[in-house]
Design a protein around this motif. Structure first.
Motif, PDB file in Angstrom:
ATOM      1  N   UNK A  74      -2.373  -4.148 -15.766  1.00 15.34           N
ATOM      2  CA  UNK A  74      -1.348  -4.752 -16.583  1.00 15.34           C
ATOM      3  C   UNK A  74      -1.279  -4.670 -18.131  1.00 15.34           C
ATOM      4  N   UNK A  75      -2.558  -4.647 -18.699  1.00 15.28           N
ATOM      5  CA  UNK A  75      -2.690  -4.706 -20.181  1.00 15.28           C
ATOM      6  C   UNK A  75      -2.462  -3.177 -20.540  1.00 15.28           C
ATOM      7  N   UNK A  76      -2.706  -2.156 -19.723  1.00 16.92           N
ATOM      8  CA  UNK A  76      -2.709  -0.888 -19.970  1.00 16.92           C
ATOM      9  C   UNK A  76      -1.210  -0.679 -19.996  1.00 16.92           C
ATOM     10  N   UNK A 105     -14.222   0.215 -17.457  1.00 21.46           N
ATOM     11  CA  UNK A 105     -15.459   0.004 -16.376  1.00 21.46           C
ATOM     12  C   UNK A 105     -14.936  -0.595 -15.273  1.00 21.46           C
ATOM     13  N   UNK A 106     -14.299  -1.940 -15.869  1.00 23.76           N
ATOM     14  CA  UNK A 106     -13.596  -2.676 -14.591  1.00 23.76           C
ATOM     15  C   UNK A 106     -12.746  -2.387 -13.736  1.00 23.76           C
ATOM     16  N   UNK A 107     -11.973  -1.421 -14.366  1.00 22.10           N
ATOM     17  CA  UNK A 107     -10.882  -0.900 -13.433  1.00 22.10           C
ATOM     18  C   UNK A 107     -11.412   0.353 -12.392  1.00 22.10           C
ATOM     19  N   UNK A 108     -12.410   0.923 -13.028  1.00 24.54           N
ATOM     20  CA  UNK A 108     -13.134   2.035 -12.436  1.00 24.54           C
ATOM     21  C   UNK A 108     -13.824   1.431 -11.168  1.00 24.54           C
ATOM     22  N   UNK A 109     -14.568   0.092 -11.244  1.00 23.87           N
ATOM     23  CA  UNK A 109     -15.281  -0.523 -10.449  1.00 23.87           C
ATOM     24  C   UNK A 109     -14.442  -0.622  -9.093  1.00 23.87           C
ATOM     25  N   UNK A 110     -13.055  -1.234  -9.466  1.00 30.56           N
ATOM     26  CA  UNK A 110     -12.125  -1.442  -8.372  1.00 30.56           C
ATOM     27  C   UNK A 110     -11.945  -0.182  -7.431  1.00 30.56           C
ATOM     28  N   UNK A 111     -11.889   0.873  -7.789  1.00 33.80           N
ATOM     29  CA  UNK A 111     -11.733   2.068  -7.302  1.00 33.80           C
ATOM     30  C   UNK A 111     -12.746   2.548  -6.118  1.00 33.80           C
ATOM     31  N   UNK A 130      -8.251   6.225 -15.855  1.00 33.63           N
ATOM     32  CA  UNK A 130      -9.303   5.750 -16.373  1.00 33.63           C
ATOM     33  C   UNK A 130     -10.052   6.813 -17.157  1.00 33.63           C
ATOM     34  N   UNK A 131     -10.204   7.953 -16.526  1.00 33.48           N
ATOM     35  CA  UNK A 131     -10.912   9.367 -17.116  1.00 33.48           C
ATOM     36  C   UNK A 131      -9.771   9.540 -18.396  1.00 33.48           C
ATOM     37  N   UNK A 169     -20.663   7.001 -13.670  1.00 36.51           N
ATOM     38  CA  UNK A 169     -21.384   7.096 -12.614  1.00 36.51           C
ATOM     39  C   UNK A 169     -20.349   6.760 -11.262  1.00 36.51           C
ATOM     40  N   UNK A 170     -19.489   5.739 -11.690  1.00 34.74           N
ATOM     41  CA  UNK A 170     -18.673   5.555 -10.667  1.00 34.74           C
ATOM     42  C   UNK A 170     -17.595   6.484 -10.322  1.00 34.74           C
ATOM     43  N   UNK A 171     -17.328   7.495 -11.389  1.00 37.09           N
ATOM     44  CA  UNK A 171     -16.085   8.375 -11.131  1.00 37.09           C
ATOM     45  C   UNK A 171     -16.665   9.761 -11.521  1.00 37.09           C
ATOM     46  N   UNK A 172     -17.972   9.692 -11.071  1.00 32.27           N
ATOM     47  CA  UNK A 172     -18.669  11.086 -11.180  1.00 32.27           C
ATOM     48  C   UNK A 172     -17.884  12.300 -10.540  1.00 32.27           C
TER      49      UNK A 172
END
Length: 849
Positions: A74-76, A105-111, A130-131, A169-172
């Motif tokens: 939402x902030x984005x 990172x927090x958004x990527x973690x959720x995915x 995110x990328x 790493x999360x989005x490798x």
């Protein structure tokens, strides 16, 4: 006997630790499989697995991950022109840039978190968003090395790299498909920002690349190496080799790379070269190395299981003594004492690490760790929130431990324990019903830590300040940030301070540090001069330490000026220094009493001084009574000023009480005030939240120009009136109280304990000690035999030997440490102790008639 890798490691030798990393390169196939496993392990650590996240115990953690990610998205969405997140200004504040990377990172973690809704989990559009944001930040605010590296070095070398590395790493797979150029670009930039390193890599000789900081940096580089593919194997191996140095026990007489940061043989932990820091940086290091062990599991890059016994030793000997009923003691938190997070929150971080360590350990160690987790849960007045754990897997493991009826709750401490953390000038004494924690300082260990506008009024926190934790009490009402907010910094329990008004660093210099780069001492925000004279100055006296005999202890300290006052002639004219009061102090740690002696209490400059016997806080509406007895036997109620024989503080609301036996003490001033102050008074970043506390104080006032005084009193935790009255005729006796020798005896325990501070022979009650030392002697009768147990230490850490003479009938040795030699001497028994390179450690012997 075969010298196994485990035996090498148990010796904590550099060679043994390096044996953890396999010799020679892995085959191409093994290396590829290892990197894939490492990346998968990392995702599982932070995002959980389908199995862990399906468990109902993980639901709250998953909800927290989802809630955070949606707020960030939402902030984005609400961001204005030139913003990535609404209201987050970038380009001049490195903390804001770090926040931006954390949110990505927090958004990527959720995915990558199984169990979250489909509009987040495995959502390609969100991942690419995110990328693209990573690319935007890199292009505008991170890639340009000439514009970067402003503000706090930590964000550039550790914080931002940590968020970026985990996000990549999360989005490798998505990064490889969508923006394959992003990974090498970020790795090159992260390397370039390691400016305190060498050639874009760790420098083990750098004062910035030590302890917890080193573990963070090297973990980041391990993840980067796994992402880089085959060329990254060398990075992984180098980072592992560097990180292994944090597992080595620090030998202060044989420093490696000049580093004093890390764990010591007596359980101490130091960061920032001289700050006692188990409760802040220490828990950060514990978390990071346990995460690394989990990340490496099954990869073939390291024999991580070989490191588990070392980390178990940290928990048992370094952390457990400092945790009382789920609360982390203040004496090892540095500037973090001023933060609003409580000691219970600190311990929750340790508990998660212990939960995960138990899954890596085997046999008795695994059981002991699980039992300790249940013990903390059973004794803490505030239940920790597993949703605040980093890993959903840890949440589930925690639930399994609590639900395992075969594992009984059990402390890693014995019920009665006295611990001398002499390598970091701290002492802990534990009994059923209470724990006592003492903060000392010396020319080895800092008096306090101030930094970045945190812990604004720290001046006396290492001058014998102590904390008496009572069983069953919610410690947030007694200590934590509100203790420092409402108790005067000149009136902390145990402190002798001059009567003066000091100013904080921001008040003195208009910023959170002293800025004078043109001076020969080169004062910048992170210079060595800043550390030495502003952030964490050491004292100037050598004597600080004590002995331990079984569950009993003695500690002593010579109060001193700090390094800035000593070196005032070298410092700039506008640099403000403060002179300290004088005092020689001892603490004798028994069962029901903590006896405190103070001599030479005064001020060489002729100022008035105050010595605080105790300071306690409570909720403003708690029902508190103050009762006591005057020297002439009449009853007394307070507050007020009186010549007291004893005093009792009782909080009926909390069901707690502390007694004070005034053995040889002038009139005391007893106060009970209602104090309201903002938490921002102790930390500039704290919310401007006013807190109100009932503040109790017992103080001895010394007039300006008065002759040096002496004091002797005892703290009696959980005392009632009858116990306090019974001390009129014993069992405590003060044998000596001067700047040369301080000693007490306890008839009921058969203990005589003494601290000698100066050269030459010192004698009291059949005990003769040569030179500075700390000695405890206990005489016991059992089965018709009299045994005499003796403990000796060198609080200066400089002496090669200490000699003690026990007068009376000659005694024969039953058992003794190898460093102890027992022989007959005219008039008694001579005990000679080899204290060479012992760093204040205690040596014991048991003798009998």
């Amino acid at each position: 006997m075969e010298l196994t890798r485990r035996r090498l490691l148990s010796a904590l030798s550099a060679a043994g630790l390096l044996a953890v990393v396999p010799v020679g390169r892995l085959t191409a196939a093994a290396s590829e499989a290892g990197r894939a496993r490492l990346l998968a392990n990392t995702v599982a650590v932070f995002a959980g697995t389908a199995a862990s996240n399906a468990r109902p115990e993980a639901a709250a953690k998953l909800a927290a991950v989802e809630r955070t990610a949606r707020a960030d998205l939402k902030a984005m969405d609400d961001a204005g022109e030139g913003e990535l997140f609404a209201g987050l200004v970038l380009g001049t504040d490195e903390a804001n840039l770090n926040t931006a990377y954390r949110r990505l990172y927090e958004i990527a973690l959720a995915t990558r978190t199984p169990g979250l809704p489909a509009d987040l989990y495995d959502n390609r559009a969100v991942r690419r968003r995110v990328i693209d944001a990573l690319a935007w930040l890199h292009e505008r605010y991170y890639a340009d090395q000439a514009k970067g590296y402003y503000g706090n070095w930590f964000h550039w070398e550790i914080g931002i790299s940590q968020h970026v590395s985990k996000t990549l790493v999360l989005l490798a797979d998505e990064v490889a498909a969508h923006r394959p150029d992003l990974l090498p670009a970020y790795v090159a930039s992260m390397d370039a920002y390691l400016r305190n390193g060498t050639d874009g890599d760790v420098d083990l000789d750098s004062r910035f690349h030590t302890g917890a900081n080193l573990a963070d940096i090297t973990t980041n580089r391990i993840l980067q190496g796994a992402l880089l593919g085959e060329p990254g194997e060398a990075r992984i191996r180098k980072a592992l080799t560097d990180q292994l140095t944090v597992f080595l026990t620090i030998d202060p007489y044989r420093l490696r790379h000049g580093v004093t940061d890390g764990h010591y043989a007596d359980g101490s932990f130091i960061q920032h070269a001289s700050v006692a820091y188990t409760g802040s940086y220490g828990k950060g290091l514990l978390t990071r190395v346990v995460q690394t062990l989990k990340i490496l599991e099954g990869t073939g890059f390291a024999h991580g299981e070989e490191l588990v016994p070392t980390v178990y030793g940290w928990v048992r000997n370094g952390f457990a003594p400092l945790i009382f009923e789920g609360w982390m003691m203040e004496i090892v938190k540095g500037r973090a004492v001023s933060r609003p997070d409580s000691g219970y929150t600190d311990v929750a971080v340790v508990v998660e690490a212990v939960v995960d360590l138990s899954s890596l350990a085997t046999g008795a160690a695994a059981t002991a760790l699980k039992s300790y987790v249940k013990h903390v849960r059973a004794t803490s007045r505030t239940a920790l929130d597993p949703a605040r754990f980093v890993s959903p897997v840890s949440v589930v493991r925690y639930a399994d431990i609590l639900g395992d009826t075969a594992v009984p709750p059990a402390d890693l401490n014995p019920a009665a324990r006295s611990v001398a953390f002499n390598a970091m000038d701290k002492t802990v004494h534990r009994r059923p019903g209470y724990a006592f924690a003492l903060a000392r300082s010396s020319d080895r260990i800092s008096k306090y830590e101030y930094m970045s506008g945190e812990n604004l009024m720290p001046w006396f926190q290492g001058d014998g300040a102590y904390y008496l934790y009572l069983s069953g009490q919610d410690q947030t009402r007694a200590y934590g940030v509100d203790y420092y907010t409402t108790v005067s910094p000149y009136g902390l329990a145990g402190v002798t301070a001059p009567v003066e008004q000091r100013r904080t660093v921001p008040e003195l210099y208009g910023k959170p540090f002293y800025d004078n780069p043109g001076h020969p001492l080169h004062f910048t925000s992170s210079s060595e001069s800043q550390n030495k004279y502003v952030y964490f100055p050491r004292g100037t006296a050598r004597y600080s330490g004590g002995a331990v005999l079984g569950a009993y202890g003695a500690a002593g300290m010579v109060q001193s000026d700090d390094a800035a006052y000593r070196d005032r002639a070298l410092l700039p004219d506008d640099f403000v220094v403060y002179r300290n009061a004088t005092a020689t102090k001892s603490w004798f740690l028994l069962d029901e009493e903590i006896v405190v002696l103070a001599a030479d209490v005064g001020d060489a400059a002729g100022r008035a001084v105050t010595t605080t016997v105790d300071a306690r806080t409570a909720a403003a509406d708690d029902r508190i009574t103050l009762t006591g007895m005057l020297r002439d036997g009449r009853p007394w109620t307070g507050p007020g000023t009186a010549d007291l024989r004893w005093l009792r503080y009782a909080n009926a609301t909390e069901g707690t009480a502390v007694g004070y036996i005034l053995l040889d003490t002038p009139r005391v001033r007893v106060t009970l005030d209602r104090v309201t102050r903002s938490r921002r008074a102790v930390r500039t970043a704290n919310p401007d939240t006013a807190v109100t506390r009932s503040v109790f104080g017992v103080t001895v006032d010394g007039a300006a120009g008065a002759r040096p005084a002496r004091l002797a009193y005892a703290l009696v935790p959980n005392a009632d009136d009858d116990r306090l009255r019974a001390h009129r005729h014993g069992p405590l006796k003060v044998l000596a109280n001067s700047r040369h020798l301080q000693a007490v005896s306890h008839a009921g325990l058969g203990i005589t304990a003494a601290n000698s501070f100066t050269r030459g022979w010192h004698e009291t009650a059949g005990l003769r000690v040569h030179g500075p030392a700390s000695v405890i002697v206990r005489r016991q009768d059992a089965k018709g035999r009299r045994t005499v147990s003796v403990a000796v230490s060198d609080p200066t850490t400089d002496r090669s030997a200490v000699t003690v003479l026990l007068r009376g009938r000659p005694l024969r040795k039953v058992t003794a440490d190898p460093q102890v030699r027992v022989s007959r001497a005219p008039g008694g028994t001579r005990i000679e102790v080899d204290t060479h390179h012992a760093y204040g450690g205690s040596f014991t012997a048991t003798l009998e008639e």
